[in-house]
Write a protein that holds these residues in place. Structure first.
Motif: not given
Length: 89
Positions: A62-63, A39, A42-44
């Motif tokens: 969310r992402y 994360h 790559y947040k999603g």
């Protein structure tokens, strides 16, 4: 004959210009230690091409995940619900 020698020249230059380990380095995808580590980059999370999120309670993430089949394969052990998206949030 001129076309044949031109092709030979181009192929010879390609071999000289590409560094020895460049193809191997590009083919290796990064394996993250855990989802928290992923994360940060790559947040999603990471998804394979064509993956669809299967949430049991409905809703959406969310992402948006980063789509990369190569990265997904390197981190597929972190896909707990086996929907083709690792570490979605």
């Amino acid at each position: 004959m001129k076309i044949t020698s031109l092709v030979s020249l181009v192929l010879g230059l390609a071999v000289v210009l590409v560094p020895a380990g460049a193809a191997d380095a590009a083919a290796t995808a990064h394996h993250f230690r855990n989802c928290t580590d992923m994360h940060h980059t790559y947040k999603g999370g990471v998804a394979r091409r064509g993956a669809h999120d299967h949430r049991s309670g409905g809703g959406h993430a969310r992402y948006a995940p980063h789509v990369s089949t190569r990265l997904y394969r390197a981190n597929s052990s972190m896909d707990r619900d086996h929907d083709g998206i690792a570490c979605e949030q």
